[in-house]
Scaffold this motif. Structure first.
Motif, PDB file in Angstrom:
ATOM      1  N   ALA A   1      -5.173 -16.741  17.516  1.00  0.00           N
ATOM      2  CA  ALA A   1      -4.585 -17.478  18.639  1.00  0.00           C
ATOM      3  C   ALA A   1      -3.087 -17.685  18.428  1.00  0.00           C
ATOM      4  N   LYS A   2      -2.710 -17.990  17.210  1.00  0.00           N
ATOM      5  CA  LYS A   2      -1.290 -18.212  16.912  1.00  0.00           C
ATOM      6  C   LYS A   2      -0.510 -16.900  16.963  1.00  0.00           C
ATOM      7  N   ARG A   3      -1.042 -15.868  16.301  1.00  0.00           N
ATOM      8  CA  ARG A   3      -0.336 -14.577  16.236  1.00  0.00           C
ATOM      9  C   ARG A   3      -0.130 -13.979  17.623  1.00  0.00           C
ATOM     10  N   LEU A   4      -1.131 -14.108  18.500  1.00  0.00           N
ATOM     11  CA  LEU A   4      -1.040 -13.518  19.836  1.00  0.00           C
ATOM     12  C   LEU A   4      -0.521 -14.486  20.893  1.00  0.00           C
ATOM     13  N   ASP A   5      -0.237 -15.712  20.471  1.00  0.00           N
ATOM     14  CA  ASP A   5       0.253 -16.759  21.375  1.00  0.00           C
ATOM     15  C   ASP A   5      -0.668 -16.878  22.602  1.00  0.00           C
ATOM     16  N   LEU A   6      -1.955 -17.011  22.336  1.00  0.00           N
ATOM     17  CA  LEU A   6      -2.947 -17.082  23.402  1.00  0.00           C
ATOM     18  C   LEU A   6      -2.858 -18.395  24.174  1.00  0.00           C
ATOM     19  N   ASP A   7      -3.182 -18.336  25.451  1.00  0.00           N
ATOM     20  CA  ASP A   7      -3.255 -19.545  26.274  1.00  0.00           C
ATOM     21  C   ASP A   7      -4.614 -20.224  26.125  1.00  0.00           C
ATOM     22  N   CYS A   8      -5.646 -19.421  25.893  1.00  0.00           N
ATOM     23  CA  CYS A   8      -6.991 -19.948  25.694  1.00  0.00           C
ATOM     24  C   CYS A   8      -7.778 -18.972  24.825  1.00  0.00           C
ATOM     25  N   ILE A   9      -8.956 -19.438  24.390  1.00  0.00           N
ATOM     26  CA  ILE A   9      -9.794 -18.664  23.484  1.00  0.00           C
ATOM     27  C   ILE A   9     -11.170 -18.508  24.107  1.00  0.00           C
ATOM     28  N   GLN A  10     -11.698 -17.290  24.136  1.00  0.00           N
ATOM     29  CA  GLN A  10     -13.067 -17.080  24.602  1.00  0.00           C
ATOM     30  C   GLN A  10     -13.979 -16.983  23.387  1.00  0.00           C
ATOM     31  N   LEU A  11     -15.016 -17.816  23.376  1.00  0.00           N
ATOM     32  CA  LEU A  11     -16.006 -17.798  22.314  1.00  0.00           C
ATOM     33  C   LEU A  11     -17.322 -17.291  22.885  1.00  0.00           C
ATOM     34  N   SER A  12     -17.886 -16.278  22.261  1.00  0.00           N
ATOM     35  CA  SER A  12     -19.124 -15.669  22.767  1.00  0.00           C
ATOM     36  C   SER A  12     -20.253 -15.706  21.747  1.00  0.00           C
ATOM     37  N   GLY A  13     -20.064 -16.448  20.686  1.00  0.00           N
ATOM     38  CA  GLY A  13     -21.083 -16.507  19.641  1.00  0.00           C
ATOM     39  C   GLY A  13     -21.923 -17.762  19.738  1.00  0.00           C
ATOM     40  N   GLU A  14     -22.341 -18.237  18.578  1.00  0.00           N
ATOM     41  CA  GLU A  14     -23.210 -19.410  18.489  1.00  0.00           C
ATOM     42  C   GLU A  14     -22.426 -20.647  18.054  1.00  0.00           C
ATOM     43  N   GLU A  15     -21.177 -20.740  18.464  1.00  0.00           N
ATOM     44  CA  GLU A  15     -20.328 -21.845  18.049  1.00  0.00           C
ATOM     45  C   GLU A  15     -20.877 -23.178  18.585  1.00  0.00           C
ATOM     46  N   ASP A  16     -20.816 -24.199  17.727  1.00  0.00           N
ATOM     47  CA  ASP A  16     -21.294 -25.508  18.146  1.00  0.00           C
ATOM     48  C   ASP A  16     -20.137 -26.344  18.689  1.00  0.00           C
ATOM     49  N   LEU A  17     -20.474 -27.541  19.157  1.00  0.00           N
ATOM     50  CA  LEU A  17     -19.475 -28.413  19.763  1.00  0.00           C
ATOM     51  C   LEU A  17     -18.353 -28.756  18.781  1.00  0.00           C
ATOM     52  N   LYS A  18     -18.691 -28.984  17.544  1.00  0.00           N
ATOM     53  CA  LYS A  18     -17.676 -29.305  16.530  1.00  0.00           C
ATOM     54  C   LYS A  18     -16.661 -28.164  16.403  1.00  0.00           C
ATOM     55  N   PHE A  19     -17.137 -26.928  16.400  1.00  0.00           N
ATOM     56  CA  PHE A  19     -16.266 -25.761  16.324  1.00  0.00           C
ATOM     57  C   PHE A  19     -15.377 -25.691  17.564  1.00  0.00           C
ATOM     58  N   ILE A  20     -15.985 -25.868  18.729  1.00  0.00           N
ATOM     59  CA  ILE A  20     -15.240 -25.810  19.995  1.00  0.00           C
ATOM     60  C   ILE A  20     -14.127 -26.853  19.996  1.00  0.00           C
ATOM     61  N   GLN A  21     -14.447 -28.063  19.591  1.00  0.00           N
ATOM     62  CA  GLN A  21     -13.457 -29.140  19.597  1.00  0.00           C
ATOM     63  C   GLN A  21     -12.336 -28.900  18.585  1.00  0.00           C
TER      64      GLN A  21
END
Length: 90
Positions: free
Chosen positions: A12-32
């Motif tokens: 995210a930092k290297r590409l200066d992303l505006d947002c991140i798409q998560l498509s795995g099994e990430e939990d709420l703690k990871f998302i936050q």
């Protein structure tokens, strides 16, 4: 494939992303913990998955509802969305 939070942060930092798409099994703690707003892919097999996605909604920028095998060009039963409220991407 689930990535580590460190990897997500670095990309995210290297590409200066505006947002991140998560498509795995990430939990709420990871998302936050993500450094940018999150678009969370939800694999829809049943109404249970939509209920779970509603619990994540306050913590993500957007929901992307997809088939159990995202990226395969397959669709889930859109009749499940009949009473689903709120904005989302398909």
């Amino acid at each position: 494939m689930n990535q580590s939070l460190k990897t997500v942060e670095e990309i995210a930092k290297r590409l200066d992303l505006d947002c991140i798409q998560l498509s795995g099994e990430e939990d709420l703690k990871f998302i936050q913990a993500c450094p940018k707003p999150v678009i969370k892919t939800i694999r829809v097999l049943s109404e249970k998955d939509l209920i779970r996605s509603a619990q994540l909604r306050p913590h993500v920028y957007a929901l992307l509802l997809d088939h159990e095998q995202p990226g395969q060009g397959k669709s889930f039963d859109h009749a499940l969305l009949k009473e689903f409220e709120g904005d989302f991407f398909l």
